[in-house]
Design a protein around this motif. Structure first.
Motif, short mmCIF file in Angstrom:
data_model
loop_
_atom_site.label_atom_id
_atom_site.label_comp_id
_atom_site.label_asym_id
_atom_site.label_seq_id
_atom_site.Cartn_x
_atom_site.Cartn_y
_atom_site.Cartn_z
N ALA A 46 -77.86 -45.25 -33.51
CA ALA A 46 -78.92 -46.25 -33.63
C ALA A 46 -79.93 -45.80 -34.69
O ALA A 46 -80.29 -44.62 -34.77
CB ALA A 46 -79.63 -46.44 -32.30
N VAL A 47 -80.42 -46.76 -35.51
CA VAL A 47 -81.39 -46.44 -36.55
C VAL A 47 -82.72 -46.04 -35.91
O VAL A 47 -83.28 -46.79 -35.10
CB VAL A 47 -81.61 -47.63 -37.50
N VAL A 48 -83.21 -44.85 -36.27
CA VAL A 48 -84.50 -44.37 -35.74
C VAL A 48 -85.51 -44.13 -36.84
O VAL A 48 -86.67 -43.80 -36.56
CB VAL A 48 -84.32 -43.08 -34.92
N GLY A 49 -85.11 -44.32 -38.09
CA GLY A 49 -86.06 -44.14 -39.19
C GLY A 49 -85.50 -44.71 -40.47
O GLY A 49 -84.27 -44.77 -40.66
N THR A 50 -86.38 -45.18 -41.34
CA THR A 50 -86.01 -45.68 -42.66
C THR A 50 -87.01 -45.15 -43.67
O THR A 50 -88.22 -45.36 -43.50
CB THR A 50 -85.99 -47.22 -42.70
N VAL A 51 -86.52 -44.43 -44.68
CA VAL A 51 -87.41 -43.85 -45.68
C VAL A 51 -87.02 -44.37 -47.05
O VAL A 51 -85.91 -44.88 -47.26
CB VAL A 51 -87.35 -42.31 -45.64
N THR A 52 -87.93 -44.26 -48.01
CA THR A 52 -87.67 -44.76 -49.36
C THR A 52 -86.60 -43.92 -50.04
O THR A 52 -86.30 -42.79 -49.63
CB THR A 52 -88.95 -44.71 -50.21
N GLY A 53 -86.03 -44.48 -51.12
CA GLY A 53 -84.93 -43.81 -51.79
C GLY A 53 -85.27 -42.48 -52.41
O GLY A 53 -84.37 -41.70 -52.73
N SER A 54 -86.55 -42.20 -52.59
CA SER A 54 -86.95 -40.90 -53.16
C SER A 54 -87.11 -39.83 -52.09
O SER A 54 -87.26 -38.65 -52.41
CB SER A 54 -88.26 -41.05 -53.93
N SER A 55 -87.10 -40.23 -50.82
CA SER A 55 -87.28 -39.28 -49.72
C SER A 55 -85.91 -38.79 -49.24
O SER A 55 -84.98 -39.59 -49.08
CB SER A 55 -88.02 -39.93 -48.56
N LEU A 56 -85.82 -37.50 -48.98
CA LEU A 56 -84.56 -36.91 -48.54
C LEU A 56 -84.76 -36.12 -47.25
O LEU A 56 -84.01 -35.17 -46.98
CB LEU A 56 -84.00 -36.00 -49.64
N THR A 57 -85.75 -36.52 -46.46
CA THR A 57 -86.02 -35.84 -45.20
C THR A 57 -86.65 -36.81 -44.22
O THR A 57 -87.34 -37.77 -44.62
CB THR A 57 -86.93 -34.62 -45.41
N PHE A 58 -86.40 -36.58 -42.94
CA PHE A 58 -86.99 -37.40 -41.88
C PHE A 58 -87.16 -36.52 -40.65
O PHE A 58 -86.26 -35.74 -40.30
CB PHE A 58 -86.09 -38.59 -41.55
#
Length: 685
Positions: free
Chosen positions: A299-311
């Protein structure tokens, strides 16, 4: 002696009426128009507001038929503005009667006061004249061809400032839509003096300004991104209209794109207490990767921009195994296949800033203001539905406790907004509410008795805060000094944010008042204003030292967090955060922290144990920032895309957070078209 004294006083009063300054308090009632030759006052025959009544000279007595005002539109108004002077029937080939009529804004009621002290009628070009150059009371006043005679010279009141905004533009339509631009057109607004400019916005952001003669213009758009456009009108005095209706424009993609990004590689998940940090290597795409979805157990728990590589995934259960994958997406929502699975197991104790998240309730409207009552239950405002709900967190039970009389939405982000209660609420149960009406924003209070709010008890504390579709502010907070603080937006007119008096002086401010609506004696400007130069402030909270921190929306560059001081000027519209040529001006106070609007657009702010928590809309995240002296340090971001747009954050009685979402129906004022969450967040060290 008594009669003599009365006569002297009468003469003094009449003389005073002739020389009083044109201040706002007296202008509201009007001042005499006095003939230079006769020293008599322009008077309405019969002293009654009868339509068609003639005008004449009269002994100056200060009565209603001699109290004239000059509007910014050039009208000569009498009887407290209910009647206007205009040209009547002809009395000769060279003259027309000067009569009163119901004010209608027409050219027949417009006059110009010339440098020669004549009152020149706009549509005929004739001047106001005492017929036969007489000077006695009762002499008829009419319109006659302009001469140099003293019987056409008058001493008149100063023209009143123009405080009437234009009408809202109408008929907003689009044409010539491409993937990068669209042409917007609209029907002209009307104004008592004249429209000088139109401002084009999308979703509260000023994009472009054009001249008052312009009815159509091209604006830039982003391919595939729908925006809600609207137009405001401005006049020369800086008055801003209410907004036009919103027009949603959905640009097409510039070119078809069916190629998905590559699968993210090197995905890793590392647990620390009850948090997990997920990292990965960048994907590639034929155009560009725009975002990554992080999935926990599918299940999706986060969405970050294309420049981000961490969550960072927070608030997980102890001693529990979790698996993570990452999916890359492009602008046309082509999705890669899921990455390889990365697994990890959380620790036996929290050990991090966020220890747990529990969904307490959902709502079909936008939860905005929120307070915790002494019994542990919660009251929250439903912005578009205009009512207040009581929530029992332990059971999730909800009860509507009442609606707000006179509340009305703004077809954007107004409605029922901030709530506050004083520390002695149990003994003095007043609920403080900030809301929009059909004409303004205001702060009111209502008694909360036996589980309901008493509509009959409503008391208006502050009214006349100008409203618009967006930029209404709306947060309320009691300070440790026992005073009530309120944040107000600039009503989409940046000039208001710098005004300390006159129209719009309550807008773009932090206001401070007593709990009964009085102006505290130590306020810096002798008014409700505590600080100014704000665009659209919403978050308010006090730290352990009694200092006020505030969160504010920027326009298109950056948002800001401010440490508010008495009498401080925070720079809008000269300065947006730290951006703008006016930022270096003396006396402006810089923010303590700024955020790109794409990562911010934050509404709520609260403080728990001298840690600031900020809830962001467009940024879809919660910021955590430690107060260190006058600075904000150790900045962390949580729930990035996990719950979508976040509106309000408030402390729970046990040192946690209430957190609300604002995802659907956020900008349309339609009640009960949302699907929002109220979350309880437990905090660690």
């Amino acid at each position: 002696m008594r009669a003599l004294l009365g006569g002297i006083l009468s003469v003094v009063c009449v003389a005073a009426m002739l020389v009083l300054p044109a201040d706002a308090s007296y202008a509201a009632a009007g001042k005499p128009i006095v003939g230079v030759a006769s020293k008599q006052c322009l008077d309405v025959r019969g002293a009654m507001p009868t339509v068609g009544a003639w005008t004449a000279l009269g002994v100056c007595d200060g009565k209603a038929d001699q109290r004239w005002t000059r509007s910014a539109a050039g009208e000569l108004q009498v009887f407290d503005g209910s009647r206007c002077l205009q040209a009547g029937a002809s009395v000769s080939s060279a003259g027309r009667r000067a009569v009163i009529a119901i004010c209608n804004g027409g050219a027949a009621q417009k006059w110009t006061y010339t440098s020669a002290k004549t009152l020149k009628h706009t549509s005929t070009g004739w001047c106001l004249d005492v017929r036969g150059a007489k000077t006695a009371a009762g002499s008829e006043v009419y319109l006659h061809a302009c001469t140099t005679g003293t019987n056409q010279k008058w001493t008149v009141p100063a023209k009143l400032a123009d405080v009437t905004p234009p009408t809202p533009p109408s008929g907003l339509a689009r044409s010539a839509l491409t993937c990068s631009s669209v042409t917007l057109s609209w029907t002209a607004s009307t104004d008592a003096v004249g429209v000088t400019a139109y401002d084009l916005f999308h979703d509260g952001q000023l994009v472009k300004s054009v001249s008052g003669s312009t009815r159509s213009t091209s604006v830039a758009v982003v391919a595939g991104v729908p925006w809600g456009w609207y137009v405001n009108a401005r006049d020369a005095a800086g008055n801003v209209s209410q907004a036009s209706a919103t027009l949603t424009v959905s640009p097409p993609q510039c070119a078809p794109d069916t190629v998905a990004p590559s699968v993210p590689k090197s995905v890793a998940a590392v647990a620390s207490g009850t948090s997990v940090k997920v990292t990965w290597a960048a994907s590639t795409d034929d155009v560009a990767v725009t975002k990554y979805d992080v999935r926990r157990d599918g299940a999706v728990v986060g969405t970050v921009t294309g420049s981000s590589l961490t969550f960072t995934d927070s608030g997980l259960a102890v001693n529990s195994a979790y698996s993570y994958t990452v999916v890359a997406r492009d602008a046309q929502d082509n999705a890669s296949a899921p990455s390889a699975v990365a697994t990890t197991t959380t620790g036996s104790a929290c050990g991090s800033a966020i220890c747990g998240v529990t969904q307490v309730a959902t709502d079909t409207d936008i939860p905005w203001g929120l307070v915790t009552l002494p019994d542990g239950s919660v009251l929250y405002a439903r912005r578009d539905a205009h009512d207040i709900v009581r929530l029992v967190p332990s059971t999730g039970a909800k009860t509507t406790v009442g609606s707000i009389p006179g509340a009305q939405s703004t077809e954007g982000e107004g409605g029922v907004m901030g709530l506050a209660i004083a520390s002695d609420f149990a003994a003095d149960p007043w609920l403080y509410i900030m809301h929009s009406t059909a004409t303004d924003n205001r702060v009111v209070r209502m008694r909360y008795v036996s589980g309901t709010i008493d509509a009959a008890s409503v008391q208006v504390l502050v009214s006349g805060i100008l409203r618009n579709k967006y930029h209404n502010g709306g947060r309320l907070r009691f300070g440790p000094d026992g005073m009530l603080y309120a944040s107000t937006g600039d009503a989409q007119n940046g000039a208001y944010a710098q005004r300390l008096t006159g129209t719009g002086a309550l807008n773009g401010k932090i206001l401070r008042m007593t709990r009964t609506g009085g102006i505290p004696s130590d306020n810096p400007f002798g008014s409700y204003i505590w600080s100014y130069g704000h665009r659209n402030p919403q978050g308010l909270a006090f730290d352990s030292r009694g200092r006020l921190w505030q969160q504010e929306f920027g326009n298109s560059v950056m948002d800001e967090t401010n440490l508010v001081v008495k009498g401080g000027n925070y720079g809008w519209p000269q300065c947006e955060g730290t951006s703008g040529s006016g930022c270096g001006a003396a006396g402006l106070i810089a923010p303590k922290r700024t955020y790109p609007t794409a990562d911010g657009s934050c509404s709520g702010l609260t403080i728990v144990r001298d840690v600031v928590y900020i809830a962001c809309g467009r940024g879809s995240r919660l910021y955590r920032e430690v107060i260190s002296g006058d600075a904000l340090t150790d900045v962390q971001q949580f729930f990035v895309g996990t719950y979508g747009r976040l509106r309000t954050v408030e402390p729970t009685p046990d040192g946690g957070l209430w957190l609300t979402t604002t995802n659907q129906g956020d900008k349309d004022s339609i009640p009960d078209n949302s699907d929002e969450k109220i979350l309880e967040v437990s905090l660690g060290g």
